[in-house]
Design an enzyme around this catalytic site. Structure first.
Site, PDB file in Angstrom:
ATOM      1  N   ASP A 187       2.004  -4.591 -14.687  1.00 10.73           N
ATOM      2  CA  ASP A 187       1.862  -5.331 -15.935  1.00 10.73           C
ATOM      3  C   ASP A 187       0.757  -4.742 -16.796  1.00 10.73           C
ATOM      4  OD1 ASP A 187      -0.584  -6.317 -14.931  1.00 10.73           O
ATOM      5  OD2 ASP A 187       0.408  -8.055 -14.058  1.00 10.73           O
ATOM      6  N   GLY A 217       5.273  22.624  -9.995  1.00 14.14           N
ATOM      7  CA  GLY A 217       5.581  21.290 -10.509  1.00 14.14           C
ATOM      8  C   GLY A 217       6.059  20.351  -9.413  1.00 14.14           C
ATOM      9  N   ASP A 264      -7.349  -3.137 -10.916  1.00 17.00           N
ATOM     10  CA  ASP A 264      -7.277  -4.337 -11.741  1.00 17.00           C
ATOM     11  C   ASP A 264      -6.958  -5.517 -10.842  1.00 17.00           C
ATOM     12  OD1 ASP A 264      -4.432  -4.230 -11.399  1.00 17.00           O
ATOM     13  OD2 ASP A 264      -4.210  -5.236 -13.334  1.00 17.00           O
ATOM     14  N   HIS A 280      -1.797   2.693 -12.843  1.00 15.91           N
ATOM     15  CA  HIS A 280      -3.013   2.141 -12.244  1.00 15.91           C
ATOM     16  C   HIS A 280      -2.965   0.625 -12.125  1.00 15.91           C
ATOM     17  CE1 HIS A 280      -5.786   5.863 -13.028  1.00 15.91           C
ATOM     18  NE2 HIS A 280      -4.784   6.104 -12.218  1.00 15.91           N
ATOM     19  N   SER A 285       5.530  20.816  -2.951  1.00 19.72           N
ATOM     20  CA  SER A 285       4.561  21.728  -2.345  1.00 19.72           C
ATOM     21  C   SER A 285       3.443  20.984  -1.635  1.00 19.72           C
ATOM     22  CB  SER A 285       3.982  22.674  -3.396  1.00 19.72           C
ATOM     23  OG  SER A 285       3.205  21.980  -4.355  1.00 19.72           O
ATOM     24  N   GLU A 299       0.815  -1.215   0.000  1.00 18.19           N
ATOM     25  CA  GLU A 299       0.000   0.000   0.000  1.00 18.19           C
ATOM     26  C   GLU A 299       0.848   1.264   0.000  1.00 18.19           C
ATOM     27  OE1 GLU A 299      -3.639   2.099   2.546  1.00 18.19           O
ATOM     28  OE2 GLU A 299      -2.898   0.119   3.103  1.00 18.19           O
ATOM     29  N   HIS A 351       0.593  13.671  -7.997  1.00 19.30           N
ATOM     30  CA  HIS A 351      -0.217  14.722  -7.399  1.00 19.30           C
ATOM     31  C   HIS A 351       0.628  15.924  -6.996  1.00 19.30           C
ATOM     32  CE1 HIS A 351      -4.288  12.823  -6.923  1.00 19.30           C
ATOM     33  NE2 HIS A 351      -3.556  11.810  -7.377  1.00 19.30           N
ATOM     34  N   ASP A 387      -9.606   4.716  -2.292  1.00 23.37           N
ATOM     35  CA  ASP A 387     -10.256   4.852  -0.990  1.00 23.37           C
ATOM     36  C   ASP A 387     -11.506   5.714  -1.045  1.00 23.37           C
ATOM     37  OD1 ASP A 387      -8.370   3.532   0.952  1.00 23.37           O
ATOM     38  OD2 ASP A 387      -6.981   4.958   0.057  1.00 23.37           O
TER      39      ASP A 387
END
Length: 357
Positions: free
Chosen positions: A219, A85, A212, A194, A89, A59, A70, A200
């Protein structure tokens, strides 16, 4: 003194006063091409032991990889005030940025990571990108992401609405990412992340449900599973940013499904289905670009050698989940035939959702 003698003397002088080599022997006898990279070996050891559970793809890895994006995507070529960028921050101004709707759920990993960065005296911007690169290298078949060090701690808060959301249209996502300097194909490449992601907040009733069915391996399965016909919702029904999934327990993002089928991105999406090597190489390139948003690479030091070498992928192609056939594929690329895939034998695939904690 002869000309030949003078030449020898000059040559010796050049050798004597040449800049010393930057190669350095670091802790545990490890060698860095630049002495400034040595401290990152110590950060690596600390992360693998105390954050990533001995080098697992768990996790904390998923959340660390998410955080790299992000933090970095708070950047706009059209509006310099949108953010700096990949500058840390989101960690500097956590009370502001982690409360943006698109950043919900990042507060935990920010607070977990901050003490590591402070302990080792490295900038938040450097640490966030390093942790993401190290973490994903723990995932089977994962990429080895370039790591450049040297970002300063001088920063300012990114503005809200710089992070795309799962409920955004493809046009809106491509526009936002284009403003940050990414092509539609690079957006698809970044979505390979992903394959080791969890959620969550899209459906809080199934905390931790993977996007997935693999979850801990990097993969191409996501690129075939997102193209399967949706048949059900895994949790409490339809939520903003969610569409029907083909597999019980698996959550499908609305944006993933739309990008996989959009004519601007469908062929790039399909190209990864049976080409894991291509997926990884393009992900590495897109991540290298993202990690230095707001910076000049020439001002940074290449410490990529510190990033571990991931284990090799078991296969270069995705497979159909058990219980699915080629007829379940909603292929959307008009310029290439969809590859023929083998099917996993056994009972129909399902993913066991993790109940809310």
């Amino acid at each position: 003194m002869s000309f030949k003698t003078i030449l020898v003397v000059v040559t010796l002088a050049v050798v004597a006063f040449a800049a010393p080599s930057k190669h350095a022997v670091c802790s545990q006898g490890r060698v860095a091409s630049n002495a400034a990279c040595c401290k990152w070996f110590d950060v690596l050891d600390d992360l693998q032991t105390n954050l990533f559970d001995g080098g697992e793809c768990g996790e904390e890895v998923h959340e660390s990889l998410r955080l790299t994006f992000h933090d970095a995507i708070g950047f706009s070529r059209a509006n310099p005030k949108a953010g700096g960028g990949a500058d840390g921050s989101i960690m500097h101004f956590a009370e502001t940025e982690t409360n943006f709707h698109a950043n919900l759920g990042t507060d935990d990993i920010v607070e977990i990571q901050r003490p590591f960065a402070i302990k080792h005296g490295v900038s938040f911007g450097d640490f966030i990108q390093f942790a993401g690169a190290v973490g994903v290298s723990n995932c089977g078949g994962g990429p080895r992401i370039q790591f450049l060090a040297g970002r300063s701690n001088t920063t300012f808060p990114a503005q809200d609405l710089t992070v795309p959301e799962p409920s955004d249209s493809v046009t809106k996502i491509l526009s936002r990412m284009g403003d940050a300097g990414f092509s539609p194909n690079e957006v698809v490449a970044l979505l390979a992340s992903h394959s080791v992601a969890a959620q969550d907040h899209v459906d809080p009733t199934i905390h931790g449900s993977p996007f997935d069915s693999t979850f801990s391996t990097f993969d191409a399965q996501i690129f075939v599973e997102v193209l399967l016909k949706g048949t059900l919702f895994p949790g409490n029904g339809s939520n903003p940013g969610e569409v029907m999934s083909p597999i019980p327990g698996e959550l499908r993002l609305e944006s993933d499904a739309a990008i996989a089928r959009d004519p601007r991105t469908a062929c790039e999406w399909q190209s990864f289905v049976d080409n894991h090597s291509l997926m990884v190489s393009r992900f590495e390139a897109a991540m290298a670009k993202m990690a230095i948003l707001g910076h000049n690479a020439r001002d940074l030091i290449d410490c990529s050698e510190v990033i571990p070498v991931p284990s090799k992928a078991k296969s270069n192609s995705a497979v159909l989940p058990a219980g699915k056939t080629m007829a379940d594929i909603e292929g959307s690329c008009r310029n290439a035939r969809f590859p023929t895939l083998s099917t996993i034998p056994g009972p129909a695939t399902s993913v066991a959702p993790v109940p809310p904690s």
